[in-house]
Scaffold this active site. Structure first.
Site, mmCIF file in Angstrom:
data_model
loop_
_atom_site.group_PDB
_atom_site.id
_atom_site.type_symbol
_atom_site.label_atom_id
_atom_site.label_comp_id
_atom_site.label_asym_id
_atom_site.label_seq_id
_atom_site.Cartn_x
_atom_site.Cartn_y
_atom_site.Cartn_z
ATOM 1 N N HIS A 184 0.818 -1.218 0.000
ATOM 2 C CA HIS A 184 0.000 0.000 0.000
ATOM 3 C C HIS A 184 0.853 1.270 0.000
ATOM 4 C CE1 HIS A 184 -3.403 -2.547 0.660
ATOM 5 N NE2 HIS A 184 -3.003 -2.917 1.864
ATOM 6 N N CYS A 206 -6.563 -6.649 2.848
ATOM 7 C CA CYS A 206 -7.857 -6.520 3.514
ATOM 8 C C CYS A 206 -8.967 -7.224 2.743
ATOM 9 C CB CYS A 206 -8.214 -5.050 3.719
ATOM 10 S SG CYS A 206 -8.026 -4.037 2.246
#
Length: 455
Positions: A10, A42
């Site tokens: 990320h 996630c």
């Protein structure tokens, strides 16, 4: 300007893409030890549960896309050491074993985190898995096909989501956590109790307040999880205990929290000049307490990575800190939280009060008018909001983002009662439920007898 980036999930992807766009003349080299980049971890539970059919949608970049920006991405390359005094690093190819040195003008460390693995008997048995990256998710899916009894260790977001996914896939599921309730870092008991009840109603076995002490197996494969209170049969075990920052490379060279999370300033620079860091390898500035904290979230990571790029040459855009705002959907319940729970605030030594309200989110004359429960935590003396939690079967989770802004701007619970929100019967009431919570928290207006006599 020669920029080296270590790690590309990320924070790394955000830093790389924005650096390439802001400084087209920069020579950017990325070292990534995995065989893929930018995986949205996630989304693992959604992939495992079959909600996401095509896992490629969980990747938001690729070496080819970065190459189009002029970035040299070296996959399956591990940085083995960093000399921040001389701006040098040593790299090893995990494919060929070749080792070489490189230099940098600016170093961006986005090495992320890694699951905590307890050093207990039987931990190396087959079918004891981690849940962090793309390869993990594929292994979980493959192994789960042949497993009847699955045990998840750890009742945080990832563990809870996997429990739901496995149950919906027809598995016998046990959830073990050393704390006496799930999601304890994010929610107070009045929110976790109904979630736990929904698990029990679905046949999920909750083994809470139990610590895993060992694993037992047959023919090298796990068959039992032994805890401080008993044992649980299992064909497959997923460890979701938590994460540690991956920062050994910089140990002793930059300031860190005791757990190894790198401390950065308001412009994402470490205590060593020209060394920047972002994402799960870092501590964040936690606005509810004003202190550094370790809260690994994708939202924190992409913001920090973007800020690294903007501040790489000159400090231009200040980091605003975070509230650790998060959300989750468990069966019919949409849940979100920001800032501190009541219990966390008290553990931190804050003198807090709370207001909890349950109301229909829109007028009762509408065809449906589901209920919403909202809890707001605030300092007793200053009335400053430090946290909030929300739950409803209708998706009202965006309202927690509003309270996140309130915390960031140090607003009081009294001000929450009178913030201007629109009214439209499809969506809310004349008094939005956020207003209602603030109004309920208002202290009574005190008057002297003399003042009352003049009215």
């Amino acid at each position: 300007m020669k920029v080296v980036v270590i790690g590309c999930t990320h924070a790394g992807t955000a830093a790389i893409v924005n650096t390439a766009k802001l400084y087209p003349e920069a020579q950017i080299t990325v070292y990534e030890r995995n065989d893929n980049i930018s995986f949205l971890s996630c989304g693992i539970a959604l992939y495992v549960g079959g909600v996401v059919k095509d896992p490629q949608g969980l990747f938001y970049s690729s070496p080819e896309q970065l190459a189009d920006l002029g970035v040299n991405t070296k996959m399956r390359h591990e940085v083995t050491s960093i000399d921040t005094d001389n701006k040098k690093l040593t790299v090893r190819s995990l494919v060929t074993g070749e080792q070489f040195d490189d230099t940098y003008d600016k170093l961006i460390v986005t090495t992320g985190s890694w699951p905590i693995i307890p050093n207990i008997e039987g931990i190396k048995l087959d079918n004891i898995l981690l849940s962090k990256n793309y390869n993990h998710s594929n292994t979980i899916i493959e192994k789960a096909q042949h497993a009847k009894r699955i045990t998840v260790v750890g009742g945080g977001y990832i563990g809870v989501e996997l429990v739901e996914a496995f149950q919906m896939n027809g598995k016998e599921v046990t959830l073990i956590d050393s704390v006496d309730r799930i999601l304890n870092k994010y929610l107070d008991p009045e929110f976790t109790e109904p979630i736990q009840q929904s698990f029990t109603d679905k046949g999920i076995k909750l083994a809470l307040g139990e610590t895993v002490t060992s694993f037992e197996g047959v023919d090298g494969k796990v068959t039992k999880v032994i805890t401080t209170k008993g044992e649980h049969e299992a064909d497959l075990v997923i460890l979701c205990i938590g994460f540690r920052p991956n920062t050994e490379l910089l140990k002793g060279q930059v300031d860190m929290l005791p757990n190894g999370a790198i401390i950065v300033d308001s412009y994402m620079e470490t205590s060593k000049k020209d060394v920047f860091a972002a994402g799960d390898s870092c501590a964040i500035h936690y606005n509810p307490t004003g202190k550094h904290a370790y809260i690994p979230l994708a939202t924190n990571a992409v913001r920090m990575g973007t800020l690294v790029a903007r501040n790489l040459v000159n400090p231009t855009t200040r980091y605003l800190g975070t509230q650790g705002t998060s959300g989750i959907k468990i069966y019919e319940n949409n849940i979100a939280a920001t800032g501190m729970t009541e219990l966390a605030a008290k553990d931190e030594g804050l003198d807090v009060e709370t207001v909890t309200m349950t109301d229909h989110y829109r007028p009762e004359f509408m065809p449906t008018f589901d209920s919403v429960t909202l809890k707001v935590v605030f300092e007793k003396s200053t009335r400053r909001i430090v946290g909030a939690q929300l739950m409803s079967e209708v998706d009202l989770t965006q309202s927690i983002n509003t309270i996140s802004v309130c915390i960031q701007n140090r607003m009081t619970v009294d001000e929450l009662g009178f913030i201007d929100f629109f009214f439209q019967p499809h969506y809310n009431k004349p008094w939005n439920f956020l207003n209602t919570a603030g109004l309920q928290a208002l202290p009574p207006v005190a008057h002297t007898k003399k003042e009352m006599a003049t009215v």
